[in-house]
Design a protein around this motif. Structure first.
Motif, short mmCIF file in Angstrom:
data_model
loop_
_atom_site.label_atom_id
_atom_site.label_comp_id
_atom_site.label_asym_id
_atom_site.label_seq_id
_atom_site.Cartn_x
_atom_site.Cartn_y
_atom_site.Cartn_z
N VAL A 61 16.45 1.48 -7.50
CA VAL A 61 14.99 1.46 -7.59
C VAL A 61 14.45 0.54 -6.49
O VAL A 61 14.64 -0.68 -6.53
N ASN A 62 13.77 1.13 -5.51
CA ASN A 62 13.30 0.37 -4.37
C ASN A 62 11.85 -0.08 -4.53
O ASN A 62 11.44 -1.10 -3.99
N ALA A 63 11.06 0.70 -5.26
CA ALA A 63 9.64 0.37 -5.45
C ALA A 63 9.15 0.96 -6.77
O ALA A 63 9.64 1.99 -7.22
N VAL A 64 8.19 0.28 -7.37
CA VAL A 64 7.56 0.77 -8.60
C VAL A 64 6.12 1.11 -8.28
O VAL A 64 5.33 0.24 -7.88
N GLU A 90 0.80 -1.23 0.00
CA GLU A 90 0.00 0.00 0.00
C GLU A 90 0.83 1.27 0.00
O GLU A 90 0.33 2.34 -0.34
N SER A 91 2.10 1.16 0.40
CA SER A 91 2.96 2.35 0.42
C SER A 91 4.37 1.95 -0.01
O SER A 91 4.74 0.78 0.06
N PRO A 92 5.17 2.93 -0.47
CA PRO A 92 6.51 2.61 -0.96
C PRO A 92 7.47 2.21 0.14
O PRO A 92 8.58 1.76 -0.14
N VAL A 122 -12.33 7.19 -9.56
CA VAL A 122 -11.73 6.96 -8.26
C VAL A 122 -10.42 6.24 -8.48
O VAL A 122 -10.31 5.39 -9.39
N ASP A 123 -9.39 6.58 -7.70
CA ASP A 123 -8.09 5.97 -7.93
C ASP A 123 -7.39 5.67 -6.61
O ASP A 123 -7.76 6.20 -5.55
N ARG A 124 -6.36 4.85 -6.71
CA ARG A 124 -5.57 4.46 -5.53
C ARG A 124 -4.20 4.00 -5.99
O ARG A 124 -4.06 3.38 -7.05
N ASN A 125 -3.18 4.30 -5.18
CA ASN A 125 -1.81 3.91 -5.51
C ASN A 125 -1.42 2.62 -4.80
O ASN A 125 -1.76 2.41 -3.64
N VAL A 126 -0.68 1.77 -5.52
CA VAL A 126 -0.06 0.58 -4.94
C VAL A 126 1.39 0.55 -5.41
O VAL A 126 1.77 1.29 -6.33
N TYR A 127 2.19 -0.35 -4.80
CA TYR A 127 3.63 -0.35 -5.10
C TYR A 127 4.15 -1.78 -5.21
O TYR A 127 3.78 -2.65 -4.42
N ILE A 128 5.02 -2.00 -6.20
CA ILE A 128 5.69 -3.28 -6.37
C ILE A 128 7.04 -3.20 -5.67
O ILE A 128 7.83 -2.29 -5.93
N ALA A 161 2.63 -7.43 2.24
CA ALA A 161 1.85 -7.59 1.02
C ALA A 161 0.36 -7.40 1.29
O ALA A 161 -0.13 -7.70 2.38
N ILE A 162 -0.35 -6.89 0.30
CA ILE A 162 -1.81 -6.77 0.39
C ILE A 162 -2.45 -7.80 -0.54
O ILE A 162 -1.84 -8.25 -1.50
N LYS A 163 -3.69 -8.19 -0.23
CA LYS A 163 -4.40 -9.17 -1.04
C LYS A 163 -5.33 -8.51 -2.05
O LYS A 163 -5.63 -9.10 -3.09
N SER A 164 -5.79 -7.30 -1.74
CA SER A 164 -6.73 -6.63 -2.63
C SER A 164 -6.79 -5.14 -2.31
O SER A 164 -6.32 -4.70 -1.25
N VAL A 165 -7.33 -4.39 -3.24
CA VAL A 165 -7.62 -2.97 -3.01
C VAL A 165 -9.06 -2.73 -3.46
O VAL A 165 -9.61 -3.47 -4.27
#
Length: 212
Positions: free
Chosen positions: A155-158, A48-50, A76-82, A55-59
């Protein structure tokens, strides 16, 4: 005789070091065999954050309450991070396959449905590149994917911005929408599709002694 033997050994060593795959004048042939491996110390997760390594299962993208016949679009939008599960940086040169998949692009309530467009916007920057940084599923398109290359070792997160959009026309009074809750489920997935190029130093055959 000794000079001839030394010459043959030199030619043999040269052939072993620089194989061409082309048949020689005597009918011989040789190829090089290159064996590689790339080891990673953790898998990929979506957070959910960088800065998190949980890990999250869903948004959930919740449009809230929408009035039939409204005169504007709804989004409506929301950010997630790899990230890597250890929190360490992503491998420099690694290629991530990022995909957005849906079983259908309508928010559904029984036999009543509302079309929507789902977008995954990949945050590219000076140290990251993607063949296509905007994945979209809408209409008849139920899968969109791209390859994202990590350039550099910092690069720590995408980041990915997930957005759902409902056009006002799909909420018009003549659509005869039933009152109630509408929903849709799609999937964002990521995997390491290619490992960084592993460069190796050619092995030179050991020097051989001439005949005594």
């Amino acid at each position: 005789m000794k000079k001839i033997l030394i010459g043959l050994l030199a030619l043999s060593a040269t052939a072993m070091a620089t194989s061409t795959g082309i048949t020689t004048g005597t009918g011989d042939n040789s190829i090089d065999i290159s064996t590689k491996a790339f080891i990673i110390n953790s898998g990929l997760i979506i957070t959910e954050s960088p800065n998190e390594i949980t890990a999250i299962k869903s948004v959930e993208l919740d449009h809230g309450t929408l009035m039939i016949g409204r005169n504007e679009d709804s989004s409506v939008d929301r950010n997630v991070y790899i990230r890597k599960s250890t929190g360490s940086n992503l491998p420099a040169g690694a290629v991530l396959e990022i995909a957005l998949t849906s079983t259908g692009n309508n928010l559904v309530n029984g036999s009543s449905s509302i079309p929507h467009t789902l977008t995954a916007q990949i945050d590219t920057n000076a140290t990251s590149t993607a063949l296509n940084n905007s994945l979209v599923v809408a209409g008849d398109t139920i899968k969109s994917k791209t390859e994202f290359t990590v350039v550099g070792s910092d690069v720590n997160a995408v980041g990915i911005n997930l957005k759902s959009e409902i056009a006002q026309g799909n909420l018009a009074t003549d659509k005869n929408l039933v009152e109630g809750a509408y929903s849709n489920t799609s999937t964002l997935s990521v995997k390491l599709s290619k490992v960084p190029t592993v460069t190796g130093t050619p092995v030179t055959p050991p020097a051989q002694e001439s005949g005594r």
